[in-house]
Design an enzyme around this catalytic site. Structure first.
Site: not given
Length: 324
Positions: A136, A270, A299
């Site tokens: 991320s 996502d 995610h």
């Protein structure tokens, strides 16, 4: 490459100050100190995990154990929390009590980049090659690290569900930006009140919040109890608010310069980096190793798919490791 051994995985846990901020480090494998250049027992390679946000090392406990075993226990696998995202143990403050001026705004996005570089400089020998596995916002941090410290011996960077551009314009960003940038202080009081609950009640609340998952990782539940700390939440939300403002344009220059070292892994559903972000980067870098998830992983894969992700990564890196 995966080992069939069921022996307990060596796991070393540390709470340290890095750039003056409380930092949680989990180290998988028998290597605890990689800073001594003269040591003959240093491994050739370190796998270092750069977390997402919340940047709590505990979320990656199962992941680093699975990765370490998948690598036949040949290389250390470490995860370093973001500065100030962990609840420090009793007797340790969130910020180090010292007269030495540490990094300004260490809890901000830029500070978190310098925090990881500082950790490497102080704790890892320059002779050791690195595999950076980022998740991320950790992917943005990793690209910045490679940009700012070209001397790092990065063998490969694996960027999982990369939030490296247009975060505020993503579906989740449009929802969260007003909350993070204008209303985040309103969240502090309920978190403060919840912090007085017994640990068992906190754990029950976390289980209730994650009830929709078929097989939630137990370490995710215990780690999530940190989110009942006002100090942790304040630092997490502050960093997130900066992400919405600062993560705008994709750094295509750094990507181009390091393309052969990068693996991108995008999700199909996502809401932080939607599929058209994948389509566009794939078009801009047709020769890059840019993959689209075919397994439906979320995610926040650490909540329920750590072992599956670790197995995929060991497969991706087999050629790199055989060349060492």
């Amino acid at each position: 490459m995966r080992s069939g051994s069921e022996e307990p995985v060596p796991l070393h846990e540390e709470f340290i100050y890095c750039c003056g901020a409380a930092t949680h480090v989990l180290k998988c494998g028998p290597w605890k100190d990689l800073s001594k250049d003269e040591s003959k027992n240093l491994p050739r390679l370190l796998f270092m995990i750069i977390p997402g946000n919340p940047g709590l090392a505990g979320y990656y406990r199962t992941f680093i154990q699975a990765l370490y075993c998948g690598l036949n226990q040949q290389y250390p696998v470490w995860v370093v929390s973001h500065a100030g995202h962990c609840k420090p143990p009793s007797g340790m403050e969130m910020i180090e009590d010292t007269d030495i001026k540490e990094l300004e705004d260490v809890f901000g996005l830029n500070g978190q980049v310098e925090h990881k570089l500082n950790f490497l400089r102080k704790n890892v020998s320059k002779e050791i090659k690195l595999v950076l596995i980022a998740h991320s916002i950790g992917c943005y941090i990793t690209l910045e690290m490679m940009k700012r410290a070209s001397e790092l011996q990065v063998l490969r960077s694996v960027l999982l569900f990369p939030t490296i551009e247009r975060m505020a314009q993503s579906p989740q960003g449009k929802l969260m930006t007003p909350l993070l940038c204008k209303l985040r202080y309103a969240l502090y009081m309920p978190v403060y009140l919840l912090s007085f609950l017994p640990e068992g009640v906190k754990a029950s609340l976390v289980r209730f919040a994650l009830r929709g998952m078929k097989s939630c990782d137990e370490s995710s539940i215990t780690t999530s109890i940190n989110l009942f700390s006002v100090d942790c939440i304040a630092n997490i939300l502050y960093m997130a608010s900066q992400e919405m403002i600062k993560v705008v344009e994709r750094d295509s220059t750094t990507i181009k310069q390091n393309l052969k070292k990068l693996i991108f892994y995008y999700g199909t559903g996502d809401s932080w980096c939607p599929q058209h972000y994948y389509d566009e980067i794939k078009m801009d870098f047709p020769d890059g190793d840019i993959r689209l998830c075919e397994k439906g992983l979320r995610h926040a894969f650490v909540l329920d798919a750590s072992k599956e992700m670790a197995a995929m990564i060991t497969d991706w890196l087999q050629d790199d490791l055989t060349k060492l």
